[in-house]
Design an enzyme around this catalytic site. Structure first.
Site, PDB file in Angstrom:
ATOM      1  N   HIS A 157       0.856  -1.188   0.000  1.00  0.00           N
ATOM      2  CA  HIS A 157       0.000   0.000   0.000  1.00  0.00           C
ATOM      3  C   HIS A 157       0.897   1.244   0.000  1.00  0.00           C
ATOM      4  O   HIS A 157       1.881   1.303   0.740  1.00  0.00           O
ATOM      5  CB  HIS A 157      -0.909   0.016   1.231  1.00  0.00           C
ATOM      6  CG  HIS A 157      -1.971   1.063   1.190  1.00  0.00           C
ATOM      7  ND1 HIS A 157      -1.747   2.382   1.538  1.00  0.00           N
ATOM      8  CD2 HIS A 157      -3.284   0.992   0.819  1.00  0.00           C
ATOM      9  CE1 HIS A 157      -2.859   3.078   1.403  1.00  0.00           C
ATOM     10  NE2 HIS A 157      -3.820   2.250   0.969  1.00  0.00           N
ATOM     11  N   ASN A 173       0.561   4.253   1.208  1.00  0.00           N
ATOM     12  CA  ASN A 173       0.669   4.940   2.500  1.00  0.00           C
ATOM     13  C   ASN A 173       1.148   4.015   3.615  1.00  0.00           C
ATOM     14  O   ASN A 173       2.078   4.344   4.363  1.00  0.00           O
ATOM     15  CB  ASN A 173      -0.683   5.548   2.901  1.00  0.00           C
ATOM     16  CG  ASN A 173      -1.136   6.639   1.964  1.00  0.00           C
ATOM     17  OD1 ASN A 173      -1.717   6.357   0.915  1.00  0.00           O
ATOM     18  ND2 ASN A 173      -0.883   7.885   2.332  1.00  0.00           N
ATOM     19  N   ASN A 203       6.038  15.859   5.249  1.00  0.00           N
ATOM     20  CA  ASN A 203       6.726  16.985   5.877  1.00  0.00           C
ATOM     21  C   ASN A 203       8.180  16.695   6.223  1.00  0.00           C
ATOM     22  O   ASN A 203       8.990  17.617   6.330  1.00  0.00           O
ATOM     23  CB  ASN A 203       5.975  17.417   7.135  1.00  0.00           C
ATOM     24  CG  ASN A 203       4.571  17.888   6.832  1.00  0.00           C
ATOM     25  OD1 ASN A 203       4.210  18.067   5.670  1.00  0.00           O
ATOM     26  ND2 ASN A 203       3.771  18.084   7.863  1.00  0.00           N
ATOM     27  N   HIS A 241      39.030  51.713 -11.381  1.00  0.00           N
ATOM     28  CA  HIS A 241      38.019  52.715 -11.746  1.00  0.00           C
ATOM     29  C   HIS A 241      37.891  52.852 -13.266  1.00  0.00           C
ATOM     30  O   HIS A 241      37.527  53.918 -13.772  1.00  0.00           O
ATOM     31  CB  HIS A 241      38.338  54.087 -11.135  1.00  0.00           C
ATOM     32  CG  HIS A 241      38.490  54.069  -9.649  1.00  0.00           C
ATOM     33  ND1 HIS A 241      37.438  54.241  -8.773  1.00  0.00           N
ATOM     34  CD2 HIS A 241      39.591  53.868  -8.870  1.00  0.00           C
ATOM     35  CE1 HIS A 241      37.878  54.158  -7.529  1.00  0.00           C
ATOM     36  NE2 HIS A 241      39.180  53.926  -7.559  1.00  0.00           N
ATOM     37  N   SER A 260      26.841  38.624 -35.988  1.00  0.00           N
ATOM     38  CA  SER A 260      25.841  39.598 -36.413  1.00  0.00           C
ATOM     39  C   SER A 260      25.124  39.114 -37.660  1.00  0.00           C
ATOM     40  O   SER A 260      25.726  38.479 -38.535  1.00  0.00           O
ATOM     41  CB  SER A 260      26.510  40.948 -36.686  1.00  0.00           C
ATOM     42  OG  SER A 260      25.585  41.858 -37.235  1.00  0.00           O
ATOM     43  N   SER A 261      23.840  39.438 -37.730  1.00  0.00           N
ATOM     44  CA  SER A 261      23.060  39.100 -38.925  1.00  0.00           C
ATOM     45  C   SER A 261      23.141  40.194 -39.976  1.00  0.00           C
ATOM     46  O   SER A 261      22.647  40.021 -41.090  1.00  0.00           O
ATOM     47  CB  SER A 261      21.593  38.868 -38.532  1.00  0.00           C
ATOM     48  OG  SER A 261      21.047  40.054 -37.961  1.00  0.00           O
TER      49      SER A 261
END
Length: 461
Positions: free
Chosen positions: A127, A129, A139, A186, A316-317
């Site tokens: 079964h 369960n 849980n 920077h 690029s196309s």
């Protein structure tokens, strides 16, 4: 479509004849037609490891017969072998405890186990369960399956990918120790640095992330199993959780343990929050590394062009001959997705109301997605970009020789203010640093040659 009739506490329901799931899985399938994000199969495998270990533990504790134990183990092994993947149809958008997926596994295991018993002439029946889920609750099983799956994927997918990319950078670091280039802070010129030193920073970022990952994954070894519904362990033997962890460890080779506090294990996912925080840290480092590489490779005629990277496909196309840093772009998008996932995991993990967090599936989905994206992203970035990084020494030398920041080496000899005057004069009048220094009268030509040596500036000690 051929169907059979299955039943649960809500009554009867039709299930496809060729599928091994039962009534509760079918109801979930019908009640939650939400999205395309299916429960990851690795979670199912985590469940199979758990159900296998639970059967062995229940048998050891005298709660399951030999026949039932053998049948359940057989079914779980078939799942772990990948034979039953198409019998787990549920999406992650379901109950937040993952109950439907737990029952999906229970039902498939019981179906296959009953076929096994019938084939062997047994009159026993399994079964979903009472036998497969014995001594368990969704849980404590779902968080256990989460941890088993996550640890396995970190060990087998993420860590190897991270290690390979780190090794590539280590090789490049050693290879390019003799190449001196201009440093940048920077986004402006700074003092010189070796290309190998710059790459060593990338390598150490990954090395540090390996250390963080090794530490954070240890907490994933704690399993919730044994806590059952609310952490008290109701309907389970006091030793059940420890024995299940032992059997999972034996079958996986990982040192899982039953959590010492099940109330925590059911309602908190701070271990996963920490793990994903490490994934986010890795993502931030990969973002930085990928950005550095594409900036250093920018050009080819009007960028920095200090390094070249492999040309993998047209870029690029409309612009003929254009090639883009696509691997860097891929990796930065992966990093952004992982950062977004971290927000989801953090918010979802904060929703542990009382004894249970009910955001478990979305926590699991996002964490696994981050692991897979990072692992796949690093693997393809390593193969198609990092391995092919090459210095463009002519450009590197030109930038180095033109830099005004070499003037920093004069500070100890003439002071900061006089050195600044030399740099500003050179920039304003278009002079070389050497010309400006000599015209200023602060240094002689021989002094300049003695003090301004880039090779000494990269190893000042």
């Amino acid at each position: 479509m051929s169907v059979r009739i299955e039943h649960d506490t809500f009554g009867e329901i039709e299930v496809p004849e060729d599928k091994y799931w039962g009534a509760q899985t079918e109801r979930s399938k019908r009640n939650f037609p939400v999205g395309k994000e299916h429960m990851p199969i690795q979670v199912i495998y985590g469940f199979a490891q758990l159900k296998r270990g639970a059967a062995l533990a229940n048998h050891e504790l005298g709660k399951l017969s030999d026949e039932k134990k053998n049948a359940i183990v057989y079914a779980c092994d078939r799942i772990l072998n990948g034979e039953l993947d198409n019998h787990f149809p549920l999406v992650i958008w379901q109950t937040g405890s993952g109950t439907q997926s737990n029952m999906n596994v229970n039902e498939v295991v019981s179906y296959v186990a009953n076929e096994y018993l019938k084939k062997h002439g047994s009159k026993e029946t399994i079964h979903p369960n009472d036998d497969v889920n014995k001594s368990q609750s969704s849980n404590d099983t779902f968080p256990t399956a989460m941890h088993v799956a996550l640890f396995h994927e970190v060990e087998t997918k993420l860590e190897p990918a991270l290690n390979h990319l780190r090794q590539t950078f280590k090789e490049k670091e050693d290879q390019y120790q003799s190449i001196i280039k201009i440093g940048r802070t920077h986004l402006q010129d700074a003092t010189p640095i070796k290309l190998g030193q710059e790459i060593s920073g990338w390598r150490y970022m990954l090395e540090k992330c390996e250390q963080l990952l090794s530490e954070s994954k240890k907490h994933i070894l704690n399993l919730a199993i044994g806590g059952t519904a609310v952490g008290t362990g109701i309907n389970a033997h006091p030793e059940f959780g420890h024995k299940v962890a032992k059997y999972i460890s034996q079958n996986t080779g990982y040192a899982f343990v039953s959590s010492e506090n099940k109330f925590h294990a059911l309602t908190s996912h701070d271990e996963i929050v920490q793990l994903h925080g490490t994934l986010k840290a890795l993502a931030t480092d990969l973002m930085k590394i990928a950005n550095d590489i594409r900036w250093l490779a920018s050009g080819p005629r009007a960028g920095l062009a200090e390094i070249s990277i492999p040309e993998n496909e047209p870029g690029s196309s409309i612009m003929p001959g254009k090639v883009n840093p696509t691997q860097c772009e891929m990796l930065t998008m992966v990093a952004v997705q992982v950062m977004g996932n971290d927000t989801t995991v953090g918010i979802a993990s904060s929703q542990g109301n009382f004894e249970l967090n009910v955001f478990k599936p979305v926590i699991m989905h996002n964490t696994l997605q981050s692991i897979y994206l990072l692992a796949d992203g690093m693997n393809t970035f390593n193969k198609n970009c990092a391995i092919g990084i090459q210095p463009i020494e002519e450009n590197i030398n030109n930038y180095l020789n033109q830099s005004l920041m070499l003037v920093t080496a004069l500070n100890p000899h003439i002071g900061y203010e006089k050195a600044a005057q030399i740099a500003k004069k050179a920039h304003k009048e278009g002079l070389t640093l050497k010309e400006s220094a000599i015209e200023s009268g602060y240094v002689t030509e021989s002094q300049f040659e003695e003090w301004i040596k880039p090779e000494d500036m990269v190893d000042p000690h």
